[in-house]
Design an enzyme around this catalytic site. Structure first.
Site, PDB file in Angstrom:
ATOM      1  N   GLU A  22       0.807  -1.214   0.000  1.00 29.70           N
ATOM      2  CA  GLU A  22       0.000   0.000   0.000  1.00 29.70           C
ATOM      3  C   GLU A  22       0.851   1.281   0.000  1.00 29.70           C
ATOM      4  O   GLU A  22       0.371   2.338   0.390  1.00 29.70           O
ATOM      5  CB  GLU A  22      -0.927  -0.023   1.213  1.00 29.70           C
ATOM      6  CG  GLU A  22      -1.941  -1.154   1.119  1.00 29.70           C
ATOM      7  CD  GLU A  22      -2.654  -1.408   2.430  1.00 29.70           C
ATOM      8  OE1 GLU A  22      -3.832  -1.049   2.520  1.00 29.70           O
ATOM      9  OE2 GLU A  22      -2.046  -1.958   3.346  1.00 29.70           O
ATOM     10  N   SER A 150      -5.926  -3.601   1.418  1.00 33.22           N
ATOM     11  CA  SER A 150      -6.269  -3.223   0.042  1.00 33.22           C
ATOM     12  C   SER A 150      -6.737  -4.412  -0.802  1.00 33.22           C
ATOM     13  O   SER A 150      -6.601  -4.400  -2.024  1.00 33.22           O
ATOM     14  CB  SER A 150      -5.084  -2.531  -0.647  1.00 33.22           C
ATOM     15  OG  SER A 150      -4.872  -1.272  -0.065  1.00 33.22           O
ATOM     16  N   TYR A 216      -9.175   1.774  -5.774  1.00 35.69           N
ATOM     17  CA  TYR A 216      -8.308   2.894  -6.129  1.00 35.69           C
ATOM     18  C   TYR A 216      -8.486   3.442  -7.539  1.00 35.69           C
ATOM     19  O   TYR A 216      -7.731   4.305  -7.974  1.00 35.69           O
ATOM     20  CB  TYR A 216      -6.834   2.511  -5.876  1.00 35.69           C
ATOM     21  CG  TYR A 216      -6.628   2.116  -4.430  1.00 35.69           C
ATOM     22  CD1 TYR A 216      -6.886   3.026  -3.407  1.00 35.69           C
ATOM     23  CD2 TYR A 216      -6.215   0.840  -4.084  1.00 35.69           C
ATOM     24  CE1 TYR A 216      -6.732   2.675  -2.083  1.00 35.69           C
ATOM     25  CE2 TYR A 216      -6.058   0.467  -2.750  1.00 35.69           C
ATOM     26  CZ  TYR A 216      -6.313   1.396  -1.762  1.00 35.69           C
ATOM     27  OH  TYR A 216      -6.170   1.038  -0.451  1.00 35.69           O
ATOM     28  N   ASP A 257     -14.531  -2.493   8.843  1.00 36.95           N
ATOM     29  CA  ASP A 257     -15.289  -2.995   7.694  1.00 36.95           C
ATOM     30  C   ASP A 257     -16.296  -4.061   8.129  1.00 36.95           C
ATOM     31  O   ASP A 257     -15.969  -4.940   8.930  1.00 36.95           O
ATOM     32  CB  ASP A 257     -14.331  -3.617   6.659  1.00 36.95           C
ATOM     33  CG  ASP A 257     -13.403  -2.595   6.035  1.00 36.95           C
ATOM     34  OD1 ASP A 257     -13.740  -1.396   6.056  1.00 36.95           O
ATOM     35  OD2 ASP A 257     -12.338  -2.995   5.517  1.00 36.95           O
ATOM     36  N   GLY A 276      -6.953   5.137   4.996  1.00 41.99           N
ATOM     37  CA  GLY A 276      -6.571   6.078   3.941  1.00 41.99           C
ATOM     38  C   GLY A 276      -7.110   7.471   4.266  1.00 41.99           C
ATOM     39  O   GLY A 276      -8.201   7.619   4.808  1.00 41.99           O
TER      40      GLY A 276
HETATM   41  N1  LIG Z   1     -16.456 -12.854   4.681  1.00 45.17           N
HETATM   42  C1  LIG Z   1     -16.645 -12.066   3.615  1.00 45.17           C
HETATM   43  N2  LIG Z   1     -17.809 -12.086   2.923  1.00 45.17           N
HETATM   44  C2  LIG Z   1     -17.994 -11.308   1.838  1.00 45.17           C
HETATM   45  N3  LIG Z   1     -17.048 -10.480   1.341  1.00 45.17           N
HETATM   46  C3  LIG Z   1     -15.856 -10.420   1.977  1.00 45.17           C
HETATM   47  C4  LIG Z   1     -15.592 -11.200   3.152  1.00 45.17           C
HETATM   48  N4  LIG Z   1     -14.322 -10.940   3.552  1.00 45.17           N
HETATM   49  C5  LIG Z   1     -13.830 -10.034   2.687  1.00 45.17           C
HETATM   50  N5  LIG Z   1     -14.731  -9.719   1.735  1.00 45.17           N
HETATM   51  C6  LIG Z   1     -14.533  -8.745   0.645  1.00 45.17           C
HETATM   52  O1  LIG Z   1     -13.154  -8.552   0.426  1.00 45.17           O
HETATM   53  C7  LIG Z   1     -12.775  -7.194   0.736  1.00 45.17           C
HETATM   54  C8  LIG Z   1     -11.417  -7.164   1.437  1.00 45.17           C
HETATM   55  O2  LIG Z   1     -11.497  -7.911   2.660  1.00 45.17           O
HETATM   56  P1  LIG Z   1     -11.035  -7.330   4.052  1.00 45.17           P
HETATM   57  O3  LIG Z   1     -11.243  -8.397   5.058  1.00 45.17           O
HETATM   58  O4  LIG Z   1     -11.689  -6.019   4.318  1.00 45.17           O
HETATM   59  O5  LIG Z   1      -9.457  -7.162   3.841  1.00 45.17           O
HETATM   60  P2  LIG Z   1      -8.512  -5.938   3.377  1.00 45.17           P
HETATM   61  O6  LIG Z   1      -9.384  -4.740   3.130  1.00 45.17           O
HETATM   62  O7  LIG Z   1      -7.593  -5.741   4.539  1.00 45.17           O
HETATM   63  O8  LIG Z   1      -7.779  -6.418   2.182  1.00 45.17           O
HETATM   64  C9  LIG Z   1     -13.909  -6.670   1.599  1.00 45.17           C
HETATM   65  O9  LIG Z   1     -13.996  -5.265   1.481  1.00 45.17           O
HETATM   66  C10 LIG Z   1     -15.106  -7.407   1.021  1.00 45.17           C
HETATM   67  O10 LIG Z   1     -15.587  -6.775  -0.143  1.00 45.17           O
HETATM   68 MG   LIG Z   2     -10.947  -4.010   4.322  1.00 48.24          MG
END
Ligand SMILES: Nc1ncnc2c1ncn2[C@@H]1O[C@H](COP(=O)(O)OP(=O)(O)O)[C@@H](O)[C@H]1O
Ligand SMILES: [Mg+2]
Length: 309
Positions: A22, A150, A216, A257, A276
């Site tokens: 990132e 990200s 992004y 999130d 961010g």
């Molecule tokens: N258990 C889940 N069910 C549905 N979508 C998910 C799930 N985990 C992650 N995602 C999707 O993947 C994206 C990235 O996952 P996240 O856990 O927020 O990790 P990071 O943002 O740190 O990469 C989330 O914003 C979501 O859109």
């Molecule tokens: Mg996330």
């Protein structure tokens, strides 16, 4: 109440860049924060960290560090520990809180213990990743590295044939990988600043998956505030954010999130301890909606800088 001008007249070092996936986002966050602080009259130096993290902290000519780093070494407790050792007050969460929140697995355990619902998961480590069997909760599921951001290394696995490839992709980013039950429905993010929970923002990626490109690339995702969702669901998300922030011992600004399933159940995914902060990022958007300008937000974060937190 904390004096928002606590560091008035002091030299502020905005630490940005870093070496994580990132880096580019961090450069933009740092530049935006630095110019906002300058507009507020602070003597700001921008400090791009490339390699020598310890040396950079030790030789930084500033009285307080505004951390605008994301991901590895920047958001995971390492730079925070360097600041502690150098006795340089820094913004955001402390060493332990940063490290715990950076790990999706550890973060979820703390948050679940505070009675915030989290999707079920299975964790795989090191040599057990290759050839691992899918978890009992079945497909679809989401495979992700434990400590990344990200959406790097994250795969939504709808079909068992994609399982092994998804594990391998996540394992390229961390020695620990988690598989999590996929939560269908909608996505929201809730920011908290110095203990105050801000209004939620709904995230609607055009592609259906909030991946790196959706995050992004301008126009790829719609961000909706206020969120057109039942009040009680949003109130529950706000309450979960309060509990999670307390359980994780978050300080300064953070963004959590969530997924919201079609029945209105809210599930915690992860906490970002250095969200961010470009002028178009989510945290400033939520702050603005709540009546706080970008400059006020940055100064509010700065005012909570300290040591031993
Ligand atoms: N258990 C889940 N069910 C549905 N979508 C998910 C799930 N985990 C992650 N995602 C999707 O993947 C994206 C990235 O996952 P996240 O856990 O927020 O990790 P990071 O943002 O740190 O990469 C989330 O914003 C979501 O859109
Ligand atoms: Mg996330």
């Amino acid at each position: 109440m904390r004096d928002p001008r606590r560091y008035a007249g002091r030299r502020v070092g905005v630490f940005y860049g870093g070496i994580s996936a990132e880096r580019e986002v961090s450069l933009r966050t740092g530049a935006a924060a630095a110019s906002a602080l300058r507009r507020r009259g602070y003597d700001v130096r921008e400090i791009d960290i490339r390699e020598d993290w310890l040396g950079t902290v030790r030789s930084a000519e500033c009285d307080v560090a505004f951390l605008a780093l994301h991901g590895r070494f920047g958001e995971d407790g390492c730079i925070q520990a360097a600041c502690e050792l150098a006795k340089l007050p820094y913004t955001g969460s402390g060493v332990a809180a940063s490290a715990v929140a950076m790990s999706k697995v550890l973060g979820k355990r703390m948050v679940a213990a505070a009675d915030v619902p989290c999707p079920p998961d299975a964790v795989y480590e090191g040599t057990e990743i290759a050839g691992a069997k899918p978890p009992p909760f079945g497909f679809p599921l989401v495979v992700k590295p434990d400590r990344e951001g990200s959406t790097v290394g994250v795969t939504i696995v709808r079909d068992p044939s994609m399982w092994e490839e998804a594990l391998a992709a996540a394992a390229r980013h961390d020695i620990r990988v988690l598989a999590e039950a996929y939560v269908p429905g909608r996505e929201i993010t809730v920011a908290v600043v110095n203990g105050k929970v801000l209004p939620a923002i709904e995230i609607v990626p055009k592609s259906g998956f909030y991946d790196y490109r959706s995050k992004y690339t301008a126009g790829e995702t719609e961000y909706v505030i206020p969120v057109p969702m039942d009040r009680d669901i949003l109130q529950r998300a706000a309450e979960y954010t309060r509990r999670a922030a307390q359980a994780l011992q978050l300080r300064g600004a953070a963004r959590l999130d969530y997924r919201v399933d079609p029945a209105g159940n809210v599930f915690f995914l992860e906490a970002n301890t250095i969200p961010g902060m470009t002028e178009t990022s989510l945290l400033p958007k939520a702050a603005k909606f709540d009546g706080m300008s970008f400059e006020e937000l940055v100064e509010e974060i700065l005012s909570d800088a300290g040591l031993s937190k």
